[in-house]
Design a protein around this motif. Structure first.
Motif, PDB file in Angstrom:
ATOM      1  N   GLU A  73     -75.717-134.571  33.297  1.00 41.08           N
ATOM      2  CA  GLU A  73     -75.004-135.626  32.580  1.00 41.08           C
ATOM      3  C   GLU A  73     -75.913-136.280  31.541  1.00 41.08           C
ATOM      4  OE1 GLU A  73     -71.988-136.593  32.393  1.00 41.08           O
ATOM      5  OE2 GLU A  73     -71.020-135.632  34.110  1.00 41.08           O
ATOM      6  N   GLU A  74     -77.141-136.557  31.937  1.00 45.56           N
ATOM      7  CA  GLU A  74     -78.082-137.233  31.030  1.00 45.56           C
ATOM      8  C   GLU A  74     -78.391-136.392  29.808  1.00 45.56           C
ATOM      9  OE1 GLU A  74     -82.703-138.932  31.057  1.00 45.56           O
ATOM     10  OE2 GLU A  74     -81.776-138.173  32.916  1.00 45.56           O
ATOM     11  N   HIS A  75     -78.515-135.087  30.000  1.00 40.51           N
ATOM     12  CA  HIS A  75     -78.957-134.214  28.917  1.00 40.51           C
ATOM     13  C   HIS A  75     -77.832-133.382  28.312  1.00 40.51           C
ATOM     14  CE1 HIS A  75     -83.226-135.112  29.450  1.00 40.51           C
ATOM     15  NE2 HIS A  75     -82.961-135.139  30.742  1.00 40.51           N
ATOM     16  N   GLY A  76     -76.611-133.553  28.799  1.00 40.44           N
ATOM     17  CA  GLY A  76     -75.482-132.837  28.225  1.00 40.44           C
ATOM     18  C   GLY A  76     -75.591-131.338  28.366  1.00 40.44           C
ATOM     19  N   CYS A  77     -75.880-130.875  29.579  1.00 38.18           N
ATOM     20  CA  CYS A  77     -76.045-129.441  29.844  1.00 38.18           C
ATOM     21  C   CYS A  77     -75.029-128.970  30.871  1.00 38.18           C
ATOM     22  CB  CYS A  77     -77.440-129.146  30.391  1.00 38.18           C
ATOM     23  SG  CYS A  77     -78.745-129.232  29.181  1.00 38.18           S
ATOM     24  N   LEU A  78     -74.568-127.769  30.710  1.00 33.19           N
ATOM     25  CA  LEU A  78     -73.747-127.114  31.720  1.00 33.19           C
ATOM     26  C   LEU A  78     -74.652-126.334  32.659  1.00 33.19           C
ATOM     27  CD1 LEU A  78     -70.352-125.409  31.379  1.00 33.19           C
ATOM     28  CD2 LEU A  78     -72.214-124.129  32.436  1.00 33.19           C
ATOM     29  N   VAL A  79     -74.446-126.505  33.959  1.00 31.71           N
ATOM     30  CA  VAL A  79     -75.257-125.843  34.971  1.00 31.71           C
ATOM     31  C   VAL A  79     -74.459-124.698  35.592  1.00 31.71           C
ATOM     32  CG1 VAL A  79     -76.416-126.115  37.192  1.00 31.71           C
ATOM     33  CG2 VAL A  79     -76.576-127.929  35.471  1.00 31.71           C
ATOM     34  N   LEU A  80     -75.078-123.541  35.679  1.00 31.91           N
ATOM     35  CA  LEU A  80     -74.496-122.350  36.292  1.00 31.91           C
ATOM     36  C   LEU A  80     -75.352-121.955  37.487  1.00 31.91           C
ATOM     37  CD1 LEU A  80     -72.899-119.633  36.513  1.00 31.91           C
ATOM     38  CD2 LEU A  80     -74.324-118.771  34.651  1.00 31.91           C
ATOM     39  N   ALA A  81     -74.741-121.883  38.668  1.00 34.84           N
ATOM     40  CA  ALA A  81     -75.440-121.460  39.877  1.00 34.84           C
ATOM     41  C   ALA A  81     -74.783-120.198  40.408  1.00 34.84           C
ATOM     42  CB  ALA A  81     -75.406-122.574  40.929  1.00 34.84           C
ATOM     43  N   PRO A  82     -75.377-119.023  40.192  1.00 34.34           N
ATOM     44  CA  PRO A  82     -74.788-117.772  40.678  1.00 34.34           C
ATOM     45  C   PRO A  82     -74.874-117.665  42.197  1.00 34.34           C
ATOM     46  CG  PRO A  82     -76.495-117.399  39.006  1.00 34.34           C
ATOM     47  CD  PRO A  82     -76.621-118.804  39.455  1.00 34.34           C
ATOM     48  N   LEU A  83     -74.031-116.803  42.759  1.00 36.26           N
ATOM     49  CA  LEU A  83     -74.132-116.431  44.172  1.00 36.26           C
ATOM     50  C   LEU A  83     -74.136-114.913  44.273  1.00 36.26           C
ATOM     51  CD1 LEU A  83     -74.153-116.837  47.209  1.00 36.26           C
ATOM     52  CD2 LEU A  83     -71.651-117.024  47.140  1.00 36.26           C
ATOM     53  N   PHE A  84     -75.257-114.387  44.763  1.00 33.55           N
ATOM     54  CA  PHE A  84     -75.368-112.973  45.105  1.00 33.55           C
ATOM     55  C   PHE A  84     -75.400-112.898  46.633  1.00 33.55           C
ATOM     56  CE2 PHE A  84     -78.140-112.595  41.043  1.00 33.55           C
ATOM     57  CZ  PHE A  84     -77.014-112.487  40.246  1.00 33.55           C
ATOM     58  N   PRO A  85     -74.265-112.670  47.281  1.00 26.06           N
ATOM     59  CA  PRO A  85     -74.227-112.737  48.747  1.00 26.06           C
ATOM     60  C   PRO A  85     -75.156-111.720  49.405  1.00 26.06           C
ATOM     61  CG  PRO A  85     -72.006-112.713  47.825  1.00 26.06           C
ATOM     62  CD  PRO A  85     -72.942-112.375  46.705  1.00 26.06           C
TER      63      PRO A  85
END
Length: 281
Positions: A73-85
């Motif tokens: 929110e502070e830096h205006g970034c989209l976060v992507l967290a992948p899942l490799f089961p």
């Protein structure tokens, strides 16, 4: 008496903002990802930077995402967290993604497809992205860097237990001998010189039971050639990178062991320094 007005959001919009639900990848639905989409996201505004947070063996992607929510929110970034089961193809496997290629699966391509899918849905600058991984994720991200430095605006390597050194005489994966046979291209070491690189580890990250497991599926001779602990091995990797002209910011977090959420403050600071370069004094 007037009734309060309630704004009803469409469920698709609701679960695609802030901390999102988990989405299956269109590229390969065995794999999935979750996001944090900050309130600054505007389909008609400036594209947002992307941060990829790669999980380790414990598959804690949503925890990484949630830890980064305020920073996003502070830096205006989209976060992507992948899942490799775990257990893809081999039900007992925990480690395949760390080494990029497993049978006909290329985990680097799976991740890049996720980034492309996110870019189709959201207004982001996805040509280059920031990337952090810790432990098994640290293994993945530094090997990803040898393949795709052109996609990285910054690379943060956290406490990997097994390391691929820039050494063309040692076999993949302790070194780079045979890399081209594995991946169809040579390692792009020279291009890594243009990528800001951080290495981060806790000062007390010295347990060895998990990373000196001779005979297991994620062991090969030579894995302990540059140290016994994660601190020793990452220090050797820093020296190895710098010998090849790759500058490294090296952060040792005092008193912290192998605890991924406790090394994230230096990572956030490193990423912020790339997004908002600081004037030299």
């Amino acid at each position: 008496m007037t009734e309060a007005l309630h704004v009803v959001k469409h469920p698709t919009a609701f679960y695609s903002a802030g901390a999102t639900t988990v989405f299956a990848s269109k590229f390969d639905q065995r794999f999935s990802y979750c996001l944090y989409v900050p309130s600054t996201h505007d389909p008609d505004g400036p594209p947002l930077p992307v941060v990829v947070l790669q999980h380790g063996t414990g598959r804690r992607g949503p925890q990484y995402r949630d830890n980064f929510a305020g920073w996003a929110e502070e830096h205006g970034c989209l976060v992507l967290a992948p899942l490799f089961p775990a257990g893809i193809e081999d039900p007992h496997d925990l480690h395949a993604f760390k080494f990029i290629r497993y049978g006909d699966i290329r985990f680097d391509r799976v991740l890049l497809a996720m980034v492309d899918e996110v870019a189709e849905r959201f207004n982001v600058a996805a040509e280059r992205f920031l990337m952090h991984g810790f432990s098994g994720g640290g293994q993945f991200v530094h090997r990803f860097g040898y393949l795709h430095p052109d996609r990285l605006s910054g690379l943060s390597i956290g406490a990997p237990g097994r390391i691929t050194y820039i050494d063309h005489t040692s076999p993949w994966w302790t070194g780079l001998k045979g890399f081209e046979e594995q991946f169809g291209c040579p390692p792009r070491v020279e291009e890594l010189r243009d990528v800001p690189v951080q290495m981060v580890v806790g000062s007390a990250d010295v347990e060895t039971w998990e990373i000196n497991n001779h005979g297991d599926s994620n062991w090969m001779d030579g894995a302990d050639a540059h140290g016994v602990t994660r601190v020793e091995r990452l220090t050797a990797l820093r020296d190895n990178f710098e010998e090849h002209g790759i500058r490294v910011r090296f952060d040792v977090v005092p008193g912290v062991g192998h605890q991924p959420m406790r090394v994230l403050e230096p990572v956030k600071d490193f990423f912020a320094s790339i997004l908002t370069p600081r004037e030299s004094s």
